[in-house]
Design a protein around this motif. Sequence first.
Motif, PDB file in Angstrom:
ATOM      1  N   GLY A 193      -6.750   0.686 -13.532  1.00  0.00           N
ATOM      2  CA  GLY A 193      -7.740  -0.182 -12.895  1.00  0.00           C
ATOM      3  C   GLY A 193      -8.792   0.623 -12.164  1.00  0.00           C
ATOM      4  O   GLY A 193      -9.078   1.778 -12.501  1.00  0.00           O
ATOM      5  N   ALA A 194      -9.348   0.026 -11.141  1.00  0.00           N
ATOM      6  CA  ALA A 194     -10.437   0.659 -10.400  1.00  0.00           C
ATOM      7  C   ALA A 194      -9.936   1.872  -9.624  1.00  0.00           C
ATOM      8  O   ALA A 194      -8.975   1.798  -8.858  1.00  0.00           O
ATOM      9  N   GLY A 229      -2.083  -5.394  -7.621  1.00  0.00           N
ATOM     10  CA  GLY A 229      -3.244  -5.453  -6.747  1.00  0.00           C
ATOM     11  C   GLY A 229      -3.126  -4.590  -5.510  1.00  0.00           C
ATOM     12  O   GLY A 229      -4.041  -4.566  -4.678  1.00  0.00           O
ATOM     13  N   GLY A 230      -2.009  -3.870  -5.374  1.00  0.00           N
ATOM     14  CA  GLY A 230      -1.802  -3.029  -4.202  1.00  0.00           C
ATOM     15  C   GLY A 230      -2.695  -1.795  -4.199  1.00  0.00           C
ATOM     16  O   GLY A 230      -3.312  -1.438  -5.201  1.00  0.00           O
ATOM     17  N   LEU A 231      -2.748  -1.138  -3.049  1.00  0.00           N
ATOM     18  CA  LEU A 231      -3.626   0.004  -2.828  1.00  0.00           C
ATOM     19  C   LEU A 231      -2.848   1.313  -2.840  1.00  0.00           C
ATOM     20  O   LEU A 231      -1.822   1.442  -2.163  1.00  0.00           O
ATOM     21  N   TYR A 232      -3.332   2.275  -3.615  1.00  0.00           N
ATOM     22  CA  TYR A 232      -2.851   3.657  -3.522  1.00  0.00           C
ATOM     23  C   TYR A 232      -4.019   4.491  -3.017  1.00  0.00           C
ATOM     24  O   TYR A 232      -5.068   4.576  -3.660  1.00  0.00           O
ATOM     25  N   CYS A 233      -3.859   5.084  -1.845  1.00  0.00           N
ATOM     26  CA  CYS A 233      -4.915   5.904  -1.239  1.00  0.00           C
ATOM     27  C   CYS A 233      -4.345   7.275  -0.922  1.00  0.00           C
ATOM     28  O   CYS A 233      -3.294   7.375  -0.273  1.00  0.00           O
ATOM     29  N   PHE A 238      -9.297   9.438  -2.577  1.00  0.00           N
ATOM     30  CA  PHE A 238      -9.190   8.568  -3.738  1.00  0.00           C
ATOM     31  C   PHE A 238      -8.576   7.232  -3.327  1.00  0.00           C
ATOM     32  O   PHE A 238      -7.600   7.187  -2.584  1.00  0.00           O
ATOM     33  N   THR A 239      -9.148   6.153  -3.827  1.00  0.00           N
ATOM     34  CA  THR A 239      -8.562   4.819  -3.648  1.00  0.00           C
ATOM     35  C   THR A 239      -8.351   4.204  -5.030  1.00  0.00           C
ATOM     36  O   THR A 239      -9.252   4.224  -5.865  1.00  0.00           O
ATOM     37  N   CYS A 240      -7.163   3.677  -5.251  1.00  0.00           N
ATOM     38  CA  CYS A 240      -6.785   3.198  -6.576  1.00  0.00           C
ATOM     39  C   CYS A 240      -6.172   1.808  -6.465  1.00  0.00           C
ATOM     40  O   CYS A 240      -5.371   1.536  -5.561  1.00  0.00           O
ATOM     41  N   GLU A 241      -6.511   0.939  -7.400  1.00  0.00           N
ATOM     42  CA  GLU A 241      -5.955  -0.413  -7.458  1.00  0.00           C
ATOM     43  C   GLU A 241      -4.784  -0.431  -8.437  1.00  0.00           C
ATOM     44  O   GLU A 241      -4.895   0.087  -9.560  1.00  0.00           O
ATOM     45  N   ALA A 242      -3.683  -1.005  -8.018  1.00  0.00           N
ATOM     46  CA  ALA A 242      -2.527  -1.127  -8.928  1.00  0.00           C
ATOM     47  C   ALA A 242      -2.762  -2.260  -9.916  1.00  0.00           C
ATOM     48  O   ALA A 242      -3.337  -3.281  -9.582  1.00  0.00           O
ATOM     49  N   ALA A 249       0.844  -1.193   0.000  1.00  0.00           N
ATOM     50  CA  ALA A 249       0.000   0.000   0.000  1.00  0.00           C
ATOM     51  C   ALA A 249       0.877   1.240   0.000  1.00  0.00           C
ATOM     52  O   ALA A 249       1.937   1.268   0.636  1.00  0.00           O
ATOM     53  N   VAL A 250       0.435   2.250  -0.720  1.00  0.00           N
ATOM     54  CA  VAL A 250       1.063   3.572  -0.722  1.00  0.00           C
ATOM     55  C   VAL A 250      -0.007   4.572  -0.312  1.00  0.00           C
ATOM     56  O   VAL A 250      -1.103   4.599  -0.892  1.00  0.00           O
ATOM     57  N   LEU A 251       0.303   5.384   0.686  1.00  0.00           N
ATOM     58  CA  LEU A 251      -0.656   6.335   1.236  1.00  0.00           C
ATOM     59  C   LEU A 251      -0.073   7.737   1.184  1.00  0.00           C
ATOM     60  O   LEU A 251       1.136   7.922   1.357  1.00  0.00           O
ATOM     61  N   CYS A 252      -0.948   8.718   0.993  1.00  0.00           N
ATOM     62  CA  CYS A 252      -0.482  10.107   0.964  1.00  0.00           C
ATOM     63  C   CYS A 252      -1.608  11.016   1.446  1.00  0.00           C
ATOM     64  O   CYS A 252      -2.632  11.146   0.770  1.00  0.00           O
ATOM     65  N   GLN A 253      -1.418  11.629   2.588  1.00  0.00           N
ATOM     66  CA  GLN A 253      -2.430  12.540   3.128  1.00  0.00           C
ATOM     67  C   GLN A 253      -2.076  13.994   2.804  1.00  0.00           C
ATOM     68  O   GLN A 253      -1.064  14.502   3.277  1.00  0.00           O
ATOM     69  N   PHE A 254      -2.911  14.638   2.002  1.00  0.00           N
ATOM     70  CA  PHE A 254      -2.808  16.067   1.684  1.00  0.00           C
ATOM     71  C   PHE A 254      -1.405  16.460   1.215  1.00  0.00           C
ATOM     72  O   PHE A 254      -0.895  17.526   1.586  1.00  0.00           O
ATOM     73  N   GLY A 255      -0.800  15.596   0.397  1.00  0.00           N
ATOM     74  CA  GLY A 255       0.510  15.915  -0.156  1.00  0.00           C
ATOM     75  C   GLY A 255       0.513  16.089  -1.656  1.00  0.00           C
ATOM     76  O   GLY A 255       1.348  16.816  -2.201  1.00  0.00           O
ATOM     77  N   VAL A 256      -0.430  15.430  -2.333  1.00  0.00           N
ATOM     78  CA  VAL A 256      -0.438  15.416  -3.799  1.00  0.00           C
ATOM     79  C   VAL A 256      -0.481  16.828  -4.373  1.00  0.00           C
ATOM     80  O   VAL A 256       0.159  17.117  -5.397  1.00  0.00           O
ATOM     81  N   MET A 257      -1.202  17.725  -3.719  1.00  0.00           N
ATOM     82  CA  MET A 257      -1.362  19.090  -4.235  1.00  0.00           C
ATOM     83  C   MET A 257      -0.020  19.808  -4.379  1.00  0.00           C
ATOM     84  O   MET A 257       0.121  20.725  -5.182  1.00  0.00           O
ATOM     85  N   PHE A 258       0.979  19.380  -3.595  1.00  0.00           N
ATOM     86  CA  PHE A 258       2.266  20.060  -3.583  1.00  0.00           C
ATOM     87  C   PHE A 258       3.258  19.484  -4.598  1.00  0.00           C
ATOM     88  O   PHE A 258       4.348  20.029  -4.749  1.00  0.00           O
ATOM     89  N   PHE A 259       2.907  18.386  -5.271  1.00  0.00           N
ATOM     90  CA  PHE A 259       3.841  17.772  -6.208  1.00  0.00           C
ATOM     91  C   PHE A 259       3.870  18.566  -7.514  1.00  0.00           C
ATOM     92  O   PHE A 259       2.827  18.716  -8.171  1.00  0.00           O
ATOM     93  N   PRO A 260       5.015  19.074  -7.946  1.00  0.00           N
ATOM     94  CA  PRO A 260       5.069  19.842  -9.195  1.00  0.00           C
ATOM     95  C   PRO A 260       4.602  19.041 -10.417  1.00  0.00           C
ATOM     96  O   PRO A 260       3.886  19.554 -11.261  1.00  0.00           O
ATOM     97  N   ASP A 261       5.021  17.764 -10.493  1.00  0.00           N
ATOM     98  CA  ASP A 261       4.620  16.904 -11.606  1.00  0.00           C
ATOM     99  C   ASP A 261       3.788  15.764 -11.028  1.00  0.00           C
ATOM    100  O   ASP A 261       4.313  14.734 -10.596  1.00  0.00           O
ATOM    101  N   LYS A 262       2.488  15.946 -11.009  1.00  0.00           N
ATOM    102  CA  LYS A 262       1.610  14.974 -10.357  1.00  0.00           C
ATOM    103  C   LYS A 262       1.555  13.656 -11.117  1.00  0.00           C
ATOM    104  O   LYS A 262       1.486  12.588 -10.501  1.00  0.00           O
ATOM    105  N   VAL A 263       1.587  13.700 -12.439  1.00  0.00           N
ATOM    106  CA  VAL A 263       1.576  12.460 -13.220  1.00  0.00           C
ATOM    107  C   VAL A 263       2.814  11.629 -12.900  1.00  0.00           C
ATOM    108  O   VAL A 263       2.736  10.403 -12.723  1.00  0.00           O
TER     109      VAL A 263
END
Length: 268
Positions: free
Chosen positions: A194-195, A134-138, A264-268, A107-121
């Motif tokens: 995926g989902a 099948g891992g979780l990105y939340c 957001f919850t994402c399946e790898a 699992a990879v988790l990130c609380q209120f950090g994505v907004m600060f990433f210069p290159d989000k993709v």
Amino acid sequence: MDKDTSFTGSIPETYERAMVPLLFIPYAIDMARRAAQRRPQRVLEIAAGTGAVTRHLLQELPDAHIVATDLNEAMLDQARQAVASPRVEWRQADAQKLPFPDASFDAVLCQFGVMFFPDKVLAFSEARRVLKPGGLYCFNVWDGISHNDFSATINHALAKVFPEDPPRFLPRMPFGYHDVDVIRGELARGGFSGAVTHEVVTASSHGESARVTALALCQGSPLRADIEARDPARLQEATDAAAAALAAKFGEGPIEGKMQAIVFTCEA
């Protein structure tokens, strides 16, 4: 590291003491519980800050090993004081260039950090790369500033202090990345085909007082640098104006306001 992503100086201590209880605990509990449903054994936390989520992961995942990272070494130093456990490994890391092998986390988790990433993709693709199949990105992001009472009030107050050049950190950064269609598109470009689900989560923010709340936001975040960029001698004046605006709207004693985020919850 520019001023929008620099949590240095006195900010980490003020952040841990004032910002974490003000804004982050309800969503940290929420994220830890979502992760626990998957029972991951190896967890990567990105933009962990001072460990708001980390301490709840320790409670919800009693057998997991957690690697908690942040771009700012000063925030990690504060986190090490707040959260001490042999199951947590603290690492300085850039979300856009993670120093971990492919498929190394459940699992990879990130609380209120994505907004600060210069290159989000790029950051999304790195999260995808280090996840096992099948891992979780939340992750979560703040909804628009109009849905977040204390920040909206402070933003309006600061515009009156600096009418010629209002500080724009709050609407630009923490509250500037909430378009679901844009986020889903960038997730897809980052490899999450995926989902992907999202959920709007509303919570209550509780401030010890209007003054403590103003201090937290004006001096416990990069908003401080945005104020000081206009006039470093007016930081206290700006904080006082924010406190007065909060007191006028929410009262002089303990205050309560609405918060709203998107998870957001994402399946790898």
